[in-house]
Each structure stands twice: as C-alpha cells, then as structure tokens.
Design an enzyme around this catalytic site. Sequence first.
Site, PDB file in Angstrom:
ATOM      1  N   SER A   1     -14.080  23.268 -18.166  1.00  9.78           N
ATOM      2  CA  SER A   1     -12.725  23.220 -18.721  1.00  9.78           C
ATOM      3  C   SER A   1     -11.974  24.452 -18.258  1.00  9.78           C
ATOM      4  O   SER A   1     -12.573  25.508 -17.976  1.00  9.78           O
ATOM      5  CB  SER A   1     -12.775  23.214 -20.253  1.00  9.78           C
ATOM      6  OG  SER A   1     -11.490  23.427 -20.811  1.00  9.78           O
TER       7      SER A   1
ATOM      8  N   TYR B   1     -16.207  26.203 -28.562  1.00 10.39           N
ATOM      9  CA  TYR B   1     -16.086  25.230 -27.469  1.00 10.39           C
ATOM     10  C   TYR B   1     -15.738  25.953 -26.171  1.00 10.39           C
ATOM     11  O   TYR B   1     -16.352  25.707 -25.127  1.00 10.39           O
ATOM     12  CB  TYR B   1     -15.007  24.204 -27.797  1.00 10.39           C
ATOM     13  CG  TYR B   1     -14.652  23.300 -26.631  1.00 10.39           C
ATOM     14  CD1 TYR B   1     -15.381  22.142 -26.384  1.00 10.39           C
ATOM     15  CD2 TYR B   1     -13.601  23.608 -25.768  1.00 10.39           C
ATOM     16  CE1 TYR B   1     -15.065  21.327 -25.302  1.00 10.39           C
ATOM     17  CE2 TYR B   1     -13.283  22.800 -24.688  1.00 10.39           C
ATOM     18  CZ  TYR B   1     -14.018  21.652 -24.463  1.00 10.39           C
ATOM     19  OH  TYR B   1     -13.716  20.853 -23.388  1.00 10.39           O
TER      20      TYR B   1
END
Length: 254
Positions: A139, A152
Amino acid sequence: MKLTKNTIFITGGTSGIGRGLAEAFHRLGNQVIIAGRRKALLDEIAAANPGMDTVVLDINDPVQIKAVADEVIARHPGLNVVINNAGIMPFDNPASGDLDDDQAVGLLNTNVLGPVRVSAAFVEHLKRQPEAWIINNSSVLAFLPLAATALYSATKAAIHSYTLSQRFALRDTSVGVLEIAPPWVDTDLIHKSGDPRAMPLDAFLSETLAKLEHATTEVLVDGVVPLRANVGPNEHALINQFNQSLVDNPIPVA
C-alpha cells in the site's frame, strides 16, 4: 512480467482489487485460481467467469495454506504466478490505551504472516518454473502511514521490507518478486463510497496492468510515485499534512 499465458493464484480474490485483478487476468486468457473464505461467493465469481478456478482458504490457518498450495499445484502444475493480495484494514488508535488485542493479532496474521506463509508454501514449486513471479500487494501507506490505521500501515511497511529481502534472496532463481503499492482505491476494503479522493478501481487496474508488463521491482500508479519518493529524514512534514487533511475531512465509513 508477461500478461498472458500464465497460471495465476490470487488470495483475497473475491472482492476489491483482488477480484479486479483476477477478472482482468482472466479476460487476458490466463488460467486464474482465486482463494477466499466464502465458498458461495467463490462459486458466484466462477459462474460469472467460466474457466476460472476457486479454492476455499482461510489465510490465517497455516496448515490450510500448505494443504491448499499442494491442492492447487496438483490441479495446475503450470502455476507460475502467486499474488498475495488478501488483507484487512481495521481502524485503530495508537494514542489510546484501549488496544483490541484480538483485532491486532488478527491483523498481523492476515496482512503479514499470510503473505509470508503463502509464499513459503509455493516458492519451491515456483523455482521449478522457467519464469515465475511472486507479487505482494502492499500500500502507499507503507511509505505514508495513516494514523487512523496505524497498525495496518505498519503491516504494509513490513510487507514492503519483506519484499525487498525476498527479491534479493530469489535473485539467482527464475522467480521475480514484484510489489504493487496501491493508493486509496474505491473498494470495500474500508467502505466503497465514491469519494473523489479515491482512485476508481477500473482506472487503477488499467494503469497497474500497463505498468506490470514492464515492471521488475515496484508497480506504482502515477499518483503514488511522489508519495513513494517522500521516505527519508524529512518525511514528517508530508505525513503530518496528509494525516491532518484526513482529520479535517474524514474518510466516510458505513
């Protein structure tokens, strides 16, 4: 990597980016096998994409990962691409003492140990292929952490780091290692909302596939490139600006 004539296994292939990649590769004529936890949804996707194969997999179960890998290899001995896409994105608060420990452990199991275990289950088979790829989906938050999803973001930074080591370790084999680092894409990972700040899934897939064909290390859509370049001793200003903008204009949630 070549975009056709592959046999591709994708975790988390029942929704969002995973399903989008699976169906895009399927349309290009690749043999695609998607893994997910919900058999009914897997069956629905297979019916919509004749020829696509499916397998039920709980990415948090190391024993099942090994069994599924053996099953997939037996069914598809030409398997040459593994895409580690499965992931979850709960919100958390690193400034709070109220830690949801079960959620935190589940996040680490899914986002970090899941890809590590899947890679380990397939890598010896992949080494025997003339040309093979492991693709890890990280990400942009690996480089530009979002405070509201601090753990996360940290798991994606861990996947980026692991990918660097994995790529080096496999340098003298037939296995290449790629990293896709998506921006905020309008999927149901958080809540599909049509927010104009989120990249439409179709646009993300189109640009990613175009770049994937020539990639040797990272696959970054154009909007991610300056954020990827931000990492360094002066990274704090953009991180603070980014997070303050989301405090001022929160991400919509269900």
